[in-house]
Design a protein around this motif. Sequence first.
Motif, PDB file in Angstrom:
ATOM      1  N   THR A 166       4.431   2.656  -4.086  1.00 45.40           N
ATOM      2  CA  THR A 166       5.701   3.363  -4.074  1.00 45.40           C
ATOM      3  C   THR A 166       6.658   2.689  -3.095  1.00 45.40           C
ATOM      4  O   THR A 166       6.243   2.299  -1.997  1.00 45.40           O
ATOM      5  CB  THR A 166       5.477   4.833  -3.637  1.00 45.40           C
ATOM      6  OG1 THR A 166       4.502   5.421  -4.498  1.00 45.40           O
ATOM      7  CG2 THR A 166       6.756   5.640  -3.704  1.00 45.40           C
ATOM      8  N   VAL A 167       7.910   2.548  -3.496  1.00 38.88           N
ATOM      9  CA  VAL A 167       8.970   2.033  -2.630  1.00 38.88           C
ATOM     10  C   VAL A 167      10.092   3.064  -2.643  1.00 38.88           C
ATOM     11  O   VAL A 167      10.584   3.437  -3.717  1.00 38.88           O
ATOM     12  CB  VAL A 167       9.485   0.662  -3.126  1.00 38.88           C
ATOM     13  CG1 VAL A 167      10.643   0.186  -2.271  1.00 38.88           C
ATOM     14  CG2 VAL A 167       8.362  -0.363  -3.147  1.00 38.88           C
ATOM     15  N   ASN A 168      10.466   3.553  -1.462  1.00 41.61           N
ATOM     16  CA  ASN A 168      11.530   4.568  -1.356  1.00 41.61           C
ATOM     17  C   ASN A 168      11.304   5.740  -2.308  1.00 41.61           C
ATOM     18  O   ASN A 168      12.198   6.140  -3.048  1.00 41.61           O
ATOM     19  CB  ASN A 168      12.911   3.945  -1.605  1.00 41.61           C
ATOM     20  CG  ASN A 168      13.284   2.924  -0.573  1.00 41.61           C
ATOM     21  OD1 ASN A 168      12.941   3.059   0.605  1.00 41.61           O
ATOM     22  ND2 ASN A 168      13.984   1.883  -0.989  1.00 41.61           N
ATOM     23  N   VAL A 222       6.616   2.016  -8.285  1.00 40.20           N
ATOM     24  CA  VAL A 222       7.035   0.750  -8.896  1.00 40.20           C
ATOM     25  C   VAL A 222       5.887   0.056  -9.624  1.00 40.20           C
ATOM     26  O   VAL A 222       6.109  -0.884 -10.369  1.00 40.20           O
ATOM     27  CB  VAL A 222       7.673  -0.198  -7.853  1.00 40.20           C
ATOM     28  CG1 VAL A 222       8.952   0.406  -7.301  1.00 40.20           C
ATOM     29  CG2 VAL A 222       6.704  -0.545  -6.740  1.00 40.20           C
ATOM     30  N   GLY A 223       4.671   0.511  -9.399  1.00 41.80           N
ATOM     31  CA  GLY A 223       3.517  -0.043 -10.092  1.00 41.80           C
ATOM     32  C   GLY A 223       2.344   0.902  -9.977  1.00 41.80           C
ATOM     33  O   GLY A 223       2.134   1.512  -8.923  1.00 41.80           O
ATOM     34  N   GLY A 235       3.735  -4.552  -6.692  1.00 43.95           N
ATOM     35  CA  GLY A 235       4.612  -3.892  -5.742  1.00 43.95           C
ATOM     36  C   GLY A 235       5.954  -4.589  -5.808  1.00 43.95           C
ATOM     37  O   GLY A 235       6.262  -5.297  -6.762  1.00 43.95           O
ATOM     38  N   ARG A 236       6.781  -4.403  -4.779  1.00 48.12           N
ATOM     39  CA  ARG A 236       8.078  -5.067  -4.705  1.00 48.12           C
ATOM     40  C   ARG A 236       8.028  -6.042  -3.539  1.00 48.12           C
ATOM     41  O   ARG A 236       7.893  -5.628  -2.389  1.00 48.12           O
ATOM     42  CB  ARG A 236       9.187  -4.039  -4.530  1.00 48.12           C
ATOM     43  CG  ARG A 236      10.566  -4.644  -4.679  1.00 48.12           C
ATOM     44  CD  ARG A 236      11.646  -3.600  -4.826  1.00 48.12           C
ATOM     45  NE  ARG A 236      11.507  -2.873  -6.091  1.00 48.12           N
ATOM     46  CZ  ARG A 236      11.872  -1.607  -6.248  1.00 48.12           C
ATOM     47  NH1 ARG A 236      12.373  -0.928  -5.246  1.00 48.12           N
ATOM     48  NH2 ARG A 236      11.723  -1.026  -7.419  1.00 48.12           N
ATOM     49  N   PHE A 237       8.108  -7.315  -3.840  1.00 46.54           N
ATOM     50  CA  PHE A 237       7.958  -8.364  -2.842  1.00 46.54           C
ATOM     51  C   PHE A 237       8.929  -8.145  -1.679  1.00 46.54           C
ATOM     52  O   PHE A 237      10.123  -7.938  -1.872  1.00 46.54           O
ATOM     53  CB  PHE A 237       8.211  -9.737  -3.477  1.00 46.54           C
ATOM     54  CG  PHE A 237       7.920 -10.875  -2.562  1.00 46.54           C
ATOM     55  CD1 PHE A 237       6.646 -11.418  -2.487  1.00 46.54           C
ATOM     56  CD2 PHE A 237       8.913 -11.413  -1.757  1.00 46.54           C
ATOM     57  CE1 PHE A 237       6.373 -12.476  -1.637  1.00 46.54           C
ATOM     58  CE2 PHE A 237       8.655 -12.468  -0.898  1.00 46.54           C
ATOM     59  CZ  PHE A 237       7.377 -12.991  -0.830  1.00 46.54           C
ATOM     60  N   GLY A 238       8.405  -8.168  -0.465  1.00 48.07           N
ATOM     61  CA  GLY A 238       9.217  -8.066   0.741  1.00 48.07           C
ATOM     62  C   GLY A 238       9.623  -6.662   1.133  1.00 48.07           C
ATOM     63  O   GLY A 238      10.243  -6.470   2.175  1.00 48.07           O
ATOM     64  N   ALA A 239       9.294  -5.669   0.328  1.00 45.69           N
ATOM     65  CA  ALA A 239       9.695  -4.288   0.616  1.00 45.69           C
ATOM     66  C   ALA A 239       8.625  -3.580   1.445  1.00 45.69           C
ATOM     67  O   ALA A 239       7.462  -3.986   1.460  1.00 45.69           O
ATOM     68  CB  ALA A 239       9.917  -3.530  -0.689  1.00 45.69           C
ATOM     69  N   MET A 248       6.170  -0.759   1.497  1.00 45.30           N
ATOM     70  CA  MET A 248       5.528  -0.090   0.373  1.00 45.30           C
ATOM     71  C   MET A 248       4.476   0.890   0.864  1.00 45.30           C
ATOM     72  O   MET A 248       3.809   0.643   1.866  1.00 45.30           O
ATOM     73  CB  MET A 248       4.856  -1.123  -0.537  1.00 45.30           C
ATOM     74  CG  MET A 248       5.819  -2.081  -1.201  1.00 45.30           C
ATOM     75  SD  MET A 248       4.984  -3.386  -2.139  1.00 45.30           S
ATOM     76  CE  MET A 248       4.843  -4.663  -0.888  1.00 45.30           C
ATOM     77  N   ASP A 249       4.329   1.978   0.129  1.00 41.88           N
ATOM     78  CA  ASP A 249       3.217   2.906   0.334  1.00 41.88           C
ATOM     79  C   ASP A 249       2.243   2.679  -0.807  1.00 41.88           C
ATOM     80  O   ASP A 249       2.642   2.683  -1.980  1.00 41.88           O
ATOM     81  CB  ASP A 249       3.697   4.359   0.312  1.00 41.88           C
ATOM     82  CG  ASP A 249       4.615   4.689   1.483  1.00 41.88           C
ATOM     83  OD1 ASP A 249       4.396   4.136   2.583  1.00 41.88           O
ATOM     84  OD2 ASP A 249       5.536   5.512   1.298  1.00 41.88           O
ATOM     85  N   ILE A 250       0.975   2.483  -0.463  1.00 40.09           N
ATOM     86  CA  ILE A 250      -0.041   2.217  -1.468  1.00 40.09           C
ATOM     87  C   ILE A 250      -1.100   3.309  -1.396  1.00 40.09           C
ATOM     88  O   ILE A 250      -1.611   3.609  -0.321  1.00 40.09           O
ATOM     89  CB  ILE A 250      -0.699   0.843  -1.239  1.00 40.09           C
ATOM     90  CG1 ILE A 250       0.357  -0.253  -1.310  1.00 40.09           C
ATOM     91  CG2 ILE A 250      -1.811   0.598  -2.252  1.00 40.09           C
ATOM     92  CD1 ILE A 250      -0.123  -1.596  -0.808  1.00 40.09           C
ATOM     93  N   THR A 251      -1.401   3.878  -2.541  1.00 38.72           N
ATOM     94  CA  THR A 251      -2.493   4.851  -2.624  1.00 38.72           C
ATOM     95  C   THR A 251      -3.459   4.371  -3.684  1.00 38.72           C
ATOM     96  O   THR A 251      -3.045   3.831  -4.720  1.00 38.72           O
ATOM     97  CB  THR A 251      -1.987   6.255  -2.995  1.00 38.72           C
ATOM     98  OG1 THR A 251      -1.286   6.193  -4.235  1.00 38.72           O
ATOM     99  CG2 THR A 251      -1.078   6.824  -1.915  1.00 38.72           C
ATOM    100  N   PHE A 252      -4.749   4.521  -3.405  1.00 40.44           N
ATOM    101  CA  PHE A 252      -5.734   4.149  -4.415  1.00 40.44           C
ATOM    102  C   PHE A 252      -7.074   4.788  -4.097  1.00 40.44           C
ATOM    103  O   PHE A 252      -7.334   5.208  -2.973  1.00 40.44           O
ATOM    104  CB  PHE A 252      -5.858   2.628  -4.550  1.00 40.44           C
ATOM    105  CG  PHE A 252      -6.597   1.946  -3.435  1.00 40.44           C
ATOM    106  CD1 PHE A 252      -7.901   1.526  -3.612  1.00 40.44           C
ATOM    107  CD2 PHE A 252      -5.985   1.706  -2.218  1.00 40.44           C
ATOM    108  CE1 PHE A 252      -8.580   0.886  -2.595  1.00 40.44           C
ATOM    109  CE2 PHE A 252      -6.643   1.065  -1.204  1.00 40.44           C
ATOM    110  CZ  PHE A 252      -7.957   0.659  -1.387  1.00 40.44           C
ATOM    111  N   THR A 253      -7.898   4.857  -5.127  1.00 41.98           N
ATOM    112  CA  THR A 253      -9.261   5.335  -4.985  1.00 41.98           C
ATOM    113  C   THR A 253     -10.169   4.138  -5.150  1.00 41.98           C
ATOM    114  O   THR A 253     -10.265   3.564  -6.239  1.00 41.98           O
ATOM    115  CB  THR A 253      -9.578   6.408  -6.046  1.00 41.98           C
ATOM    116  OG1 THR A 253      -8.637   7.474  -5.902  1.00 41.98           O
ATOM    117  CG2 THR A 253     -10.989   6.930  -5.881  1.00 41.98           C
TER     118      THR A 253
END
Length: 146
Positions: free
Chosen positions: A14-16, A20-21, A123-127, A129-134
């Motif tokens: 997630t970005v903002n 995004v993916g 993701g968004r390169f250079g941003a 980012m919040d990443i969540t995963f299992t």
Amino acid sequence: MKVVVQRSKKAAVTVNNEVVGKIENGLMLLVGITHNDTEEDAKYTAEKVANLRIFENDEGKMTHSLIDVEGQALSVSQFTLYGDCSKGRRPNFMSAAKPDHALEIYEAFNRYLEEQGIKVETGRFGAMMDITFTNDGPVTLIVESK
């Protein structure tokens, strides 16, 4: 080139507050690029990741690759993989590639994964980012180019 490979049941970046993916069943990939990485490194690493036999068969043995299970990949550029923490308390990122070079190699890596029939989200390169995963297993490996 260095990739942290994490087998994942689901993952999202997630970005903002905008997703995004995102993927279901596959691999969460944190991708680090250094100065002297080339397209050859991207190709080698992508082929290695796509063909790693880290998914289980019916007997619980890791015999299947991402290609075999028709899994997806969430690829996130991660310059901090080349952070040097050997001196002091603040990481040194001098080994991480400059953004223009890193983006070129990162995009090549993702393209090589896609050429093998893998659905790739990013993701968004250079941003920030919040990443969540299992993490499935959990299974986490590090793959480096030659």
